[in-house]
Design a protein around this motif. Structure first.
Motif, short mmCIF file in Angstrom:
data_model
loop_
_atom_site.label_atom_id
_atom_site.label_comp_id
_atom_site.label_asym_id
_atom_site.label_seq_id
_atom_site.Cartn_x
_atom_site.Cartn_y
_atom_site.Cartn_z
N SER A 131 0.83 -1.21 0.00
CA SER A 131 0.00 0.00 0.00
C SER A 131 0.86 1.26 0.00
O SER A 131 0.40 2.33 -0.43
N ASN A 132 2.10 1.16 0.48
CA ASN A 132 3.00 2.33 0.44
C ASN A 132 3.21 2.81 -0.98
O ASN A 132 3.19 4.01 -1.26
N ILE A 133 3.42 1.86 -1.88
CA ILE A 133 3.65 2.22 -3.29
C ILE A 133 2.39 2.86 -3.87
O ILE A 133 2.46 3.87 -4.59
N PHE A 134 1.24 2.29 -3.53
CA PHE A 134 -0.02 2.83 -4.05
C PHE A 134 -0.24 4.26 -3.58
O PHE A 134 -0.57 5.15 -4.37
N TYR A 135 -0.09 4.49 -2.27
CA TYR A 135 -0.32 5.83 -1.73
C TYR A 135 0.73 6.82 -2.22
O TYR A 135 0.46 8.03 -2.31
N SER A 136 1.93 6.34 -2.52
CA SER A 136 2.96 7.22 -3.07
C SER A 136 2.55 7.76 -4.44
O SER A 136 2.87 8.90 -4.79
N LEU A 137 1.83 6.93 -5.19
CA LEU A 137 1.46 7.29 -6.56
C LEU A 137 0.03 7.80 -6.67
O LEU A 137 -0.40 8.20 -7.75
N LEU A 138 -0.69 7.81 -5.55
CA LEU A 138 -2.13 8.12 -5.60
C LEU A 138 -2.41 9.50 -6.18
O LEU A 138 -3.28 9.65 -7.06
N SER A 139 -1.70 10.52 -5.72
CA SER A 139 -1.94 11.88 -6.22
C SER A 139 -1.67 11.97 -7.71
O SER A 139 -2.44 12.61 -8.46
N VAL A 140 -0.60 11.32 -8.16
CA VAL A 140 -0.27 11.33 -9.59
C VAL A 140 -1.35 10.61 -10.39
O VAL A 140 -1.77 11.09 -11.46
N ILE A 141 -1.84 9.48 -9.88
CA ILE A 141 -2.89 8.72 -10.56
C ILE A 141 -4.16 9.56 -10.68
O ILE A 141 -4.81 9.60 -11.74
N ILE A 142 -4.52 10.26 -9.60
CA ILE A 142 -5.72 11.10 -9.62
C ILE A 142 -5.59 12.23 -10.63
O ILE A 142 -6.51 12.49 -11.42
N ILE A 143 -4.43 12.89 -10.64
CA ILE A 143 -4.22 14.00 -11.56
C ILE A 143 -4.26 13.53 -13.01
O ILE A 143 -4.89 14.16 -13.87
N VAL A 144 -3.60 12.40 -13.29
CA VAL A 144 -3.60 11.86 -14.65
C VAL A 144 -5.02 11.50 -15.07
O VAL A 144 -5.44 11.77 -16.21
N GLY A 145 -5.77 10.89 -14.16
CA GLY A 145 -7.16 10.54 -14.48
C GLY A 145 -8.01 11.75 -14.80
O GLY A 145 -8.76 11.76 -15.79
N LEU A 146 -7.89 12.79 -13.97
CA LEU A 146 -8.64 14.02 -14.22
C LEU A 146 -8.21 14.68 -15.53
O LEU A 146 -9.05 15.21 -16.28
N TYR A 147 -6.92 14.62 -15.81
CA TYR A 147 -6.41 15.22 -17.04
C TYR A 147 -6.98 14.51 -18.26
O TYR A 147 -7.46 15.16 -19.21
N LEU A 148 -6.94 13.18 -18.25
CA LEU A 148 -7.42 12.42 -19.40
C LEU A 148 -8.92 12.58 -19.59
O LEU A 148 -9.42 12.64 -20.73
#
Length: 306
Positions: free
Chosen positions: A31-48
């Protein structure tokens, strides 16, 4: 002389062992890896889903009359480059959270009574975080370069990659020192989680990922320009799009129009009629890093296990 060498060798061995241990602690909990990337994943999703078309349409409305092409390349370059500072902040916070976990689980008490210098102990967290952040950032830079090449047919040059790497290293150092400073105030892992939510969101706005910096009120925009988060994003974006005139093929008359776009999207930080030069941004980020490093060092030197 032999005793000094043996002592130094023992310190280095302890440091390497602790760095390895901290990296394993981070990787062991998926889960550490997931939470590390969570903000980036959210931003990329909103962007797309929402922002990509809005960005390209606004750019096209300004540059189309000057014969420009490859609007998607410019839009994607602005977004992807802005995510690199976000990634360094979110990853470093999760890794630095190991300090709080160790304290909460009383593991830090073992370190304090062990024959290990407190400096070595604290440096191990910093170096482990720097290594993980560097690997994550390099992976993202490679991904962004490949993606941009697939989308537009243009890849970053070797010189651009070297510049981006240098700026990224400075940004990683600042991000990790800043997170070390914040972590010194955290009492438990719940506080670290709250920090992650707040800082990840704020960094997305300050980097101009959730919305262009040009949409903020003038006074607030100037305040954000003074912070190292926006400055890091500007430095990296500037390198990503430095060949915009060639890639987009707009005429000389379109340079002024492109300058307006660069100011609106945070590529260029403009105060009234004065543009902040890159060298000043670098000095500013370095200065902030030294200030936070001094405060964090003082706090951890005075820190006592409770």
């Amino acid at each position: 002389m032999l005793q000094v060498k043996a002592w130094r060798g023992a310190k280095m061995a302890s440091l390497k062992a602790l760095i390895k241990r901290n990296i394993k602690c981070y990787l062991r909990v998926k889960s550490n890896i997931f939470y590390s990337l969570l903000s980036v994943i959210i931003i990329v999703g909103l962007y797309l889903l929402f922002m990509s078309k809005s960005y390209t349409d606004s750019m096209e409305s300004v540059l189309q009359q000057f014969g420009a092409v490859n609007y998607q390349w410019l839009s994607d370059s602005i977004m992807l480059s802005g995510l690199i500072p976000v990634l360094s902040i979110t990853v470093s916070l999760v890794v630095m959270g190991i300090i709080v976990e160790d304290k909460q689980n009383k593991i830090s008490m073992d370190f304090m009574v062990a024959p290990i210098s407190r400096n070595i102990w604290m440096l191990s967290y910093l170096f482990a975080s720097l290594i993980i952040c560097l690997v994550a950032s390099l992976g993202f830079i490679i991904f962004s370069d490949v993606y941009l090449f697939i989308v537009s047919g243009y890849a970053l040059s070797f010189v651009q990659l070297i510049k981006i790497l240098g700026i990224t290293l400075l940004g990683l150092l600042f991000a990790n020192i800043f997170m070390l400073f914040l972590i010194s105030f955290a009492k438990n892992t719940s506080v670290v989680g709250a920090m992650g939510t707040i800082i990840g969101t704020l960094q997305g706005f300050i980097s101009g990922c959730y919305m262009p910096l040009g949409m903020f009120p003038e006074g607030l925009r100037y305040v954000l320009y003074s912070l190292p988060f926006a400055q890091m994003s500007s430095l990296i974006r500037g390198v990503y799009v430095e060949n915009a005139s060639q890639v987009m093929n707009f005429s000389n008359e379109g340079i002024l129009a492109y300058k307006e776009i660069s100011q609106f999207y945070g590529i260029e930080l403009m105060y009234e009629n004065w543009s902040m030069p890159s060298w000043l941004m670098i000095i500013s980020v370095a200065a902030f890093t030294l200030v936070f490093a001094s405060i964090a060092a003082y706090r951890f030197i005075k820190m006592k296990n409770k």
